[in-house]
Design a protein around this motif. Structure first.
Motif, short mmCIF file in Angstrom:
data_model
loop_
_atom_site.label_atom_id
_atom_site.label_comp_id
_atom_site.label_asym_id
_atom_site.label_seq_id
_atom_site.Cartn_x
_atom_site.Cartn_y
_atom_site.Cartn_z
N ALA A 175 56.10 -20.49 -12.33
CA ALA A 175 56.29 -19.26 -13.16
C ALA A 175 57.22 -17.45 -13.13
O ALA A 175 57.72 -16.99 -14.06
CB ALA A 175 54.95 -18.93 -14.27
N PHE A 176 56.34 -17.13 -12.35
CA PHE A 176 56.95 -15.95 -12.20
C PHE A 176 58.34 -15.70 -11.63
O PHE A 176 58.99 -14.69 -11.90
CB PHE A 176 55.44 -14.78 -11.25
CG PHE A 176 54.70 -14.36 -11.85
CD1 PHE A 176 55.10 -12.86 -12.74
CD2 PHE A 176 52.91 -14.79 -11.89
CE1 PHE A 176 53.72 -12.42 -13.70
CE2 PHE A 176 51.64 -14.28 -12.53
CZ PHE A 176 52.47 -13.52 -13.36
N VAL A 177 58.54 -16.66 -10.82
CA VAL A 177 59.69 -16.70 -10.03
C VAL A 177 61.17 -17.37 -11.29
O VAL A 177 61.40 -16.13 -11.25
CB VAL A 177 60.07 -17.17 -8.57
CG1 VAL A 177 60.53 -17.25 -8.24
CG2 VAL A 177 58.76 -17.46 -7.71
N LEU A 178 60.84 -17.98 -12.22
CA LEU A 178 61.69 -18.08 -13.21
C LEU A 178 61.45 -17.11 -14.30
O LEU A 178 62.60 -16.48 -14.76
CB LEU A 178 60.91 -19.59 -14.29
CG LEU A 178 61.81 -19.68 -15.34
CD1 LEU A 178 62.96 -20.26 -14.98
CD2 LEU A 178 60.83 -20.91 -16.15
N GLY A 179 60.36 -16.08 -14.29
CA GLY A 179 60.86 -15.12 -14.98
C GLY A 179 60.91 -13.78 -14.96
O GLY A 179 62.22 -13.58 -15.50
N GLU A 180 61.10 -14.21 -13.02
CA GLU A 180 62.59 -12.47 -12.53
C GLU A 180 63.30 -12.86 -12.83
O GLU A 180 64.58 -12.69 -13.33
CB GLU A 180 61.46 -12.73 -11.06
CG GLU A 180 60.34 -12.40 -11.06
CD GLU A 180 60.00 -12.59 -9.54
OE1 GLU A 180 60.50 -13.26 -8.47
OE2 GLU A 180 59.55 -12.09 -8.95
N SER A 181 63.62 -14.39 -12.16
CA SER A 181 65.51 -14.63 -12.42
C SER A 181 66.01 -14.78 -14.49
O SER A 181 67.18 -14.54 -14.39
CB SER A 181 65.62 -16.15 -12.37
OG SER A 181 64.83 -17.36 -13.27
N LEU A 182 64.76 -14.43 -14.92
CA LEU A 182 65.49 -14.48 -16.65
C LEU A 182 65.49 -12.96 -17.02
O LEU A 182 65.87 -13.15 -18.40
CB LEU A 182 64.32 -15.79 -17.04
CG LEU A 182 64.34 -17.21 -18.00
CD1 LEU A 182 63.60 -17.85 -17.89
CD2 LEU A 182 66.26 -17.43 -17.83
N GLY A 183 65.14 -12.20 -16.02
CA GLY A 183 64.51 -10.82 -16.08
C GLY A 183 62.91 -10.83 -17.36
O GLY A 183 63.25 -9.28 -18.12
N LEU A 184 62.19 -10.84 -17.28
CA LEU A 184 60.73 -10.65 -17.69
C LEU A 184 60.08 -9.95 -16.81
O LEU A 184 60.13 -10.82 -15.92
CB LEU A 184 60.00 -12.70 -18.22
CG LEU A 184 58.90 -12.15 -19.15
CD1 LEU A 184 58.88 -11.92 -20.12
CD2 LEU A 184 58.79 -14.16 -19.11
N SER A 185 59.61 -8.96 -17.41
CA SER A 185 58.52 -8.38 -16.17
C SER A 185 57.48 -8.99 -16.41
O SER A 185 56.73 -10.09 -16.36
CB SER A 185 58.60 -7.38 -16.44
OG SER A 185 57.01 -7.04 -17.59
N HIS A 186 57.01 -8.97 -14.76
CA HIS A 186 55.61 -9.22 -14.27
C HIS A 186 54.46 -8.83 -15.41
O HIS A 186 53.54 -9.99 -15.57
CB HIS A 186 55.27 -8.61 -13.12
CG HIS A 186 55.93 -9.52 -11.94
ND1 HIS A 186 55.66 -9.25 -10.52
CD2 HIS A 186 56.65 -10.38 -12.01
CE1 HIS A 186 56.55 -9.36 -9.82
NE2 HIS A 186 57.22 -10.68 -10.42
N GLN A 187 54.54 -7.77 -15.99
CA GLN A 187 53.41 -7.38 -16.91
C GLN A 187 53.59 -8.07 -18.18
O GLN A 187 52.52 -9.34 -18.64
CB GLN A 187 53.39 -5.91 -16.67
CG GLN A 187 52.55 -5.70 -17.60
CD GLN A 187 51.17 -5.27 -16.57
OE1 GLN A 187 50.62 -5.49 -15.40
NE2 GLN A 187 50.16 -6.21 -17.81
N ALA A 188 54.67 -8.39 -18.95
CA ALA A 188 55.33 -9.12 -20.06
C ALA A 188 54.66 -10.26 -19.67
O ALA A 188 53.93 -10.89 -20.37
CB ALA A 188 56.17 -8.99 -19.78
#
Ligand code: NAD
Length: 296
Positions: A186-199
């Motif tokens: 989920a974190f790596v998917l978030g990275e690819s979607l431009g979502l910050s780790h903190q968010a």
């Protein structure tokens, strides 16, 4: 009540566990194949025995803390005949459920009593006497072992009959292995979607994605300052130990005919990851493998 305890296997876990029994007032006769482990134990007040047979001869309780099932069963073959009839054998190693049941059977056939009592809490928990024990065996055996388990840990749960402690351990760690992979993906998917780790953390840790792998052992640096990700994935819970426990879970999944696709896949992924990361990296470091494979 002070007991005479034979403690076999004085490694990273067994050494400090045996030392805590001494602190609680028990007489502990220890044995390990490695001389330095025996010397360290002697410094903590454990009486060193030159053989396992010597250690168990006059013991009330025999505790083993060994690498794998083959070590436990091999040792039992040597020492069951050397102990006094009715001695309680407590195996705290993490081993195959089938091997644990065999150990119970061999102990009973030799006129002994047995309990499987694997632990969670790691070396830190072994040193601080804050381990959690998961026990399998009879009520009388659990009641007899309980004061010793309480001297080495903060919690003990009687999970059922022979092998139930090992079953609880591998089921729990199968949840942990699968959830760590899910959180990392989920974190790596978030990275690819431009979502910050903190968010992602702020949302998921208070929403339905919440779990230990996210909120305590968060696989990316930042959101949980104490998690291994903030110290370059220094363990913590080493990748090799997670791979071992998932391998035991996979054995039980296959032999039980259970349709646990994620558990089996997690065992494969951790086996491959641990081959590289071994004991030097925390199991949350698998996030880097997922990121690498995603070409990020
Ligand atoms: P370890 O390798 O540090 O210790 C095992 C010890 O057993 C070694 O010192 C070895 O010399 C000794 N040994 C092996 N065969 C023997 C024999 N026949 N007679 C006497 N001594 C013998 O391993 P550890 O980290 O202490 O782990 C022990 C068990 O606890 C494993 O089953 C492991 O999966 C489980 N466990 C470990 C952790 C952890 O964080 N290290 C956490 C939970 C559970």
């Amino acid at each position: 009540m002070s007991r005479t305890v034979a403690f076999i296997g004085l490694g990273h876990m067994g050494g400090p566990m045996a030392a805590n029994l001494v602190k609680a007032g028990h007489r502990v006769q220890g044995h390990d194949l490695v001389a330095v482990a025996l010397d360290t134990a002697a410094g903590a007040g454990i009486v060193p025995a030159t053989s396992a047979i010597e250690a168990v001869a006059d013991a009330d309780v025999v505790i083993t803390m060994l690498p794998a099932g083959r070590h436990v069963l091999g040792l039992y073959d040597d020492i069951l005949a050397a102990a006094r009839p009715g001695t309680l054998f407590v195996d705290c190693s993490t081993i195959d459920v089938a091997d644990a049941r065999t150990a119970h059977e061999r102990a009973a056939a030799a006129g002994m009593r047995a309990l499987d009592a694997p632990v969670s809490g790691g070396v830190v928990g072994a040193e601080a006497a804050t381990l959690t024990f998961m026990a399998g065996g009879g009520d009388a055996e659990y009641a007899e072992a309980r004061p010793l388990l309480e001297a080495m840990g903060k919690k003990a749960v009687h999970c059922g009959d022979a092998g139930a402690g090992q079953a609880a351990k591998i089921c729990n760690n199968m949840i942990l292995g699968v959830s760590m992979i899910a959180v990392s993906e989920a974190f790596v998917l978030g990275e690819s979607l431009g979502l910050s780790h903190q968010a992602l953390y702020d949302v998921a840790s208070t929403a339905s994605g919440q779990c230990w792998a996210l909120s305590v052992n968060c696989p990316v640096p930042g959101p949980v300052p104490a998690s291994p990700a903030n110290r370059d994935y220094l363990p913590g819970f080493a990748a090799a130990l997670m791979a071992k426990d998932l391998g035991l879970a996979a054995n039980a999944v296959r032999s039980g005919g259970v349709h646990a696709e994620l558990g089996l896949r997690a065992a494969e992924l951790y086996a491959a990851y641990a081959e590289r990361a071994g004991v030097t990296e925390d199991f949350s470091g698998i996030v880097r493998t997922i990121r690498d494979r995603s070409g990020k």
